[in-house]
Motif scaffolding. Structure first.
Motif, PDB file in Angstrom:
ATOM      1  N   LEU A 177      31.592  50.354  40.408  1.00 53.58           N
ATOM      2  CA  LEU A 177      33.024  50.494  40.215  1.00 53.58           C
ATOM      3  C   LEU A 177      33.660  50.749  41.569  1.00 53.58           C
ATOM      4  N   VAL A 178      34.557  49.861  41.968  1.00 51.81           N
ATOM      5  CA  VAL A 178      35.259  49.978  43.251  1.00 51.81           C
ATOM      6  C   VAL A 178      36.723  50.287  42.959  1.00 51.81           C
ATOM      7  N   LEU A 179      37.223  51.384  43.519  1.00 51.70           N
ATOM      8  CA  LEU A 179      38.629  51.731  43.354  1.00 51.70           C
ATOM      9  C   LEU A 179      39.395  51.379  44.623  1.00 51.70           C
ATOM     10  N   ALA A 190      36.165  42.474  25.280  1.00 51.78           N
ATOM     11  CA  ALA A 190      36.223  41.234  24.514  1.00 51.78           C
ATOM     12  C   ALA A 190      36.596  40.049  25.405  1.00 51.78           C
ATOM     13  N   ALA A 191      37.528  40.264  26.321  1.00 54.46           N
ATOM     14  CA  ALA A 191      37.940  39.193  27.232  1.00 54.46           C
ATOM     15  C   ALA A 191      36.804  38.809  28.175  1.00 54.46           C
ATOM     16  N   ILE A 192      36.031  39.788  28.615  1.00 56.56           N
ATOM     17  CA  ILE A 192      34.880  39.497  29.476  1.00 56.56           C
ATOM     18  C   ILE A 192      33.900  38.588  28.741  1.00 56.56           C
ATOM     19  N   GLN A 193      33.656  38.874  27.463  1.00 52.43           N
ATOM     20  CA  GLN A 193      32.741  38.046  26.682  1.00 52.43           C
ATOM     21  C   GLN A 193      33.273  36.624  26.538  1.00 52.43           C
ATOM     22  N   GLN A 194      34.595  36.486  26.370  1.00 54.56           N
ATOM     23  CA  GLN A 194      35.201  35.160  26.293  1.00 54.56           C
ATOM     24  C   GLN A 194      34.963  34.366  27.575  1.00 54.56           C
ATOM     25  N   VAL A 195      35.136  35.039  28.705  1.00 47.81           N
ATOM     26  CA  VAL A 195      34.952  34.371  29.994  1.00 47.81           C
ATOM     27  C   VAL A 195      33.490  34.004  30.192  1.00 47.81           C
ATOM     28  N   ARG A 196      32.596  34.856  29.771  1.00 45.89           N
ATOM     29  CA  ARG A 196      31.170  34.544  29.860  1.00 45.89           C
ATOM     30  C   ARG A 196      30.849  33.255  29.110  1.00 45.89           C
ATOM     31  N   GLU A 197      31.410  33.135  27.911  1.00 50.94           N
ATOM     32  CA  GLU A 197      31.147  31.954  27.092  1.00 50.94           C
ATOM     33  C   GLU A 197      31.796  30.702  27.684  1.00 50.94           C
ATOM     34  N   ALA A 198      32.981  30.872  28.265  1.00 52.18           N
ATOM     35  CA  ALA A 198      33.707  29.720  28.804  1.00 52.18           C
ATOM     36  C   ALA A 198      33.139  29.240  30.131  1.00 52.18           C
ATOM     37  N   SER A 199      32.662  30.177  30.960  1.00 53.19           N
ATOM     38  CA  SER A 199      32.226  29.823  32.320  1.00 53.19           C
ATOM     39  C   SER A 199      30.717  29.742  32.476  1.00 53.19           C
ATOM     40  N   GLY A 200      30.001  30.365  31.558  1.00 58.11           N
ATOM     41  CA  GLY A 200      28.550  30.381  31.675  1.00 58.11           C
ATOM     42  C   GLY A 200      28.027  31.429  32.625  1.00 58.11           C
ATOM     43  N   GLY A 201      28.895  32.326  33.086  1.00 57.00           N
ATOM     44  CA  GLY A 201      28.472  33.376  34.003  1.00 57.00           C
ATOM     45  C   GLY A 201      29.234  34.661  33.753  1.00 57.00           C
ATOM     46  N   THR A 202      28.734  35.745  34.323  1.00 58.57           N
ATOM     47  CA  THR A 202      29.410  37.037  34.197  1.00 58.57           C
ATOM     48  C   THR A 202      30.450  37.167  35.303  1.00 58.57           C
ATOM     49  N   PRO A 203      31.684  37.488  34.954  1.00 60.91           N
ATOM     50  CA  PRO A 203      32.740  37.503  35.972  1.00 60.91           C
ATOM     51  C   PRO A 203      32.829  38.806  36.767  1.00 60.91           C
ATOM     52  N   LEU A 204      33.310  38.685  37.988  1.00 57.20           N
ATOM     53  CA  LEU A 204      33.860  39.831  38.691  1.00 57.20           C
ATOM     54  C   LEU A 204      35.106  40.234  37.923  1.00 57.20           C
ATOM     55  N   VAL A 205      35.264  41.528  37.640  1.00 54.50           N
ATOM     56  CA  VAL A 205      36.401  42.012  36.860  1.00 54.50           C
ATOM     57  C   VAL A 205      37.356  42.764  37.777  1.00 54.50           C
ATOM     58  N   VAL A 206      38.640  42.383  37.729  1.00 48.33           N
ATOM     59  CA  VAL A 206      39.677  43.062  38.499  1.00 48.33           C
ATOM     60  C   VAL A 206      40.689  43.639  37.515  1.00 48.33           C
ATOM     61  N   VAL A 207      40.976  44.933  37.645  1.00 52.60           N
ATOM     62  CA  VAL A 207      41.936  45.604  36.763  1.00 52.60           C
ATOM     63  C   VAL A 207      43.124  46.074  37.608  1.00 52.60           C
ATOM     64  N   ILE A 229      27.666  45.035  32.013  1.00 57.01           N
ATOM     65  CA  ILE A 229      27.765  43.592  32.256  1.00 57.01           C
ATOM     66  C   ILE A 229      26.990  43.161  33.499  1.00 57.01           C
ATOM     67  N   GLY A 230      26.590  44.124  34.333  1.00 61.49           N
ATOM     68  CA  GLY A 230      25.847  43.782  35.546  1.00 61.49           C
ATOM     69  C   GLY A 230      26.684  43.071  36.582  1.00 61.49           C
ATOM     70  N   ALA A 231      27.952  43.493  36.710  1.00 58.61           N
ATOM     71  CA  ALA A 231      28.867  42.903  37.695  1.00 58.61           C
ATOM     72  C   ALA A 231      29.804  44.008  38.192  1.00 58.61           C
ATOM     73  N   PRO A 232      30.457  43.802  39.322  1.00 60.58           N
ATOM     74  CA  PRO A 232      31.377  44.833  39.808  1.00 60.58           C
ATOM     75  C   PRO A 232      32.689  44.836  39.023  1.00 60.58           C
ATOM     76  N   VAL A 233      33.305  45.993  38.967  1.00 66.02           N
ATOM     77  CA  VAL A 233      34.681  46.132  38.489  1.00 66.02           C
ATOM     78  C   VAL A 233      35.505  46.681  39.650  1.00 66.02           C
ATOM     79  N   LEU A 234      36.536  45.942  40.030  1.00 64.90           N
ATOM     80  CA  LEU A 234      37.455  46.374  41.078  1.00 64.90           C
ATOM     81  C   LEU A 234      38.754  46.789  40.393  1.00 64.90           C
ATOM     82  N   ALA A 235      39.094  48.069  40.496  1.00 66.09           N
ATOM     83  CA  ALA A 235      40.275  48.585  39.805  1.00 66.09           C
ATOM     84  C   ALA A 235      41.248  49.194  40.799  1.00 66.09           C
ATOM     85  N   ILE A 236      42.513  48.827  40.655  1.00 60.95           N
ATOM     86  CA  ILE A 236      43.569  49.431  41.465  1.00 60.95           C
ATOM     87  C   ILE A 236      43.959  50.761  40.829  1.00 60.95           C
TER      88      ILE A 236
END
Length: 329
Positions: A50-52, A167-184, A215-222
């Protein structure tokens, strides 16, 4: 076996498999794309971290985060950007301005001119409209190249909670075939079941940290700051984050932006008048916490907010910085 329960033997086997297939480093690190910063934080943002990102209002936190998102999407990795304050078209305009600004040697590109093209009433294709902007057509092509890997979620404080984010992360996984970097963008806007600021921020930051691990990916949150930290001349620190002390505790990396002019020692302004005004054009990034390297490092990046971007090459700050100026300009 329960996915939450794993032997060290299983973990060793998975690590060995990653190394044998060459997926070890590339699969577990997402680079920010900002020179000097990535080497300081272990090569980039690491899986499960988790990166702030914090800083005073108007200093480009969303711009910095969007640039990180774009840098990753441009490499072919999926990115999911939760935007609580801007819609997808606004973000698209910023991306085109960012790309054109980097391409244009004449230094004539402005975010305002890109926005006016989108708002103009005359009927024409976007590509044709962008012909009037230096490198506009080329910028559009660059954005189009990674556009299907950069997902924007129009988030709201009344609906988008941690469950909706998952839920949105799971949608992106299905659409892209990979786990996304998440930015909040941004943490204090995430819907919470709690009422007061401390409990809200604790629930959200702990949830985002758990999510990053799951999810095994970073979350970058402002992260927003307390009002006291927003006044001019005061250097914002990790302790100024609005809400719970859990924010700094749960985060693996805490980056804090400040305007260099506001926090540079007085003698640099008094005796070096040529460079004094130039300090205003630089943002200082302090690595306040860093589980993957040394903390306390202070880097500087030139701001080009007229083009919706930071220059990506950074250097360590050599001038003396202070926490608070007690004199007037």
């Amino acid at each position: 076996m329960d996915h939450q329960l794993m032997t060290v033997g299983t973990s060793l086997a998975r690590s060995d498999e990653r190394m044998l297939t060459g997926r070890n480093a590339a699969g577990r690190v997402w680079k920010t794309g900002f020179g000097a910063l990535d080497p300081m934080i272990g090569g980039g943002m690491r899986a499960g971290s988790l990166v702030l990102l914090a800083g005073p209002q108007g200093l480009g936190k969303s711009t910095f985060a969007l640039q990180v998102a774009r840098n990753n999407a441009a490499t072919g990795r999926p990115v999911l950007y939760f935007s609580y304050e801007h819609d997808a078209e606004d973000i698209t305009q910023k991306l085109i301005a960012m790309e054109a600004g980097e391409l244009d040697d004449s230094d004539q590109v402005r975010v305002t001119s890109i926005r006016s093209i989108f708002d103009d009433l005359w009927v024409s294709s976007l590509e044709h409209r962008l012909e009037s902007v230096p490198c506009g057509v080329e910028a559009l092509a660059k954005v189009a190249h990674y556009s299907e890997m950069l997902f924007v979620h129009r988030s709201t404080g009344t609906r988008t909670d941690l469950a909706a984010i998952g839920a949105a992360i799971q949608q992106v996984r299905e659409a892209s075939g990979g786990t996304p970097l998440v930015v909040v963008d941004y943490l204090q806007k995430v819907k919470s079941t709690q009422v007061d600021d401390v409990a809200r921020s604790t629930e959200v930051v702990e949830g985002l940290k758990d999510l990053a691990i799951d999810i095994g990916a970073p979350v970058l949150a402002i992260a927003a700051a307390e009002k006291e930290a927003l006044r001019s001349g005061k250097r914002m620190r990790a302790s100024d984050l609005r809400g719970s002390s859990a924010l700094a505790y749960e985060a693996d990396v805490v980056l804090v932006l400040n305007n260099k002019y506001d926090i540079v020692a007085r003698h640099h302004l008094t005796y070096d008048l040529t460079n004094a005004e130039r300090f205003r054009d630089f943002a200082v990034v302090t690595i306040e916490k860093n589980r993957f390297g040394r903390d306390g490092a202070v880097l500087q990046y030139r701001t080009r907010f007229d083009q919706g971007r930071f220059e990506h090459e950074g250097t360590e700050v050599k001038e003396q910085l202070i926490d608070e100026r007690i004199f007037r300009d």
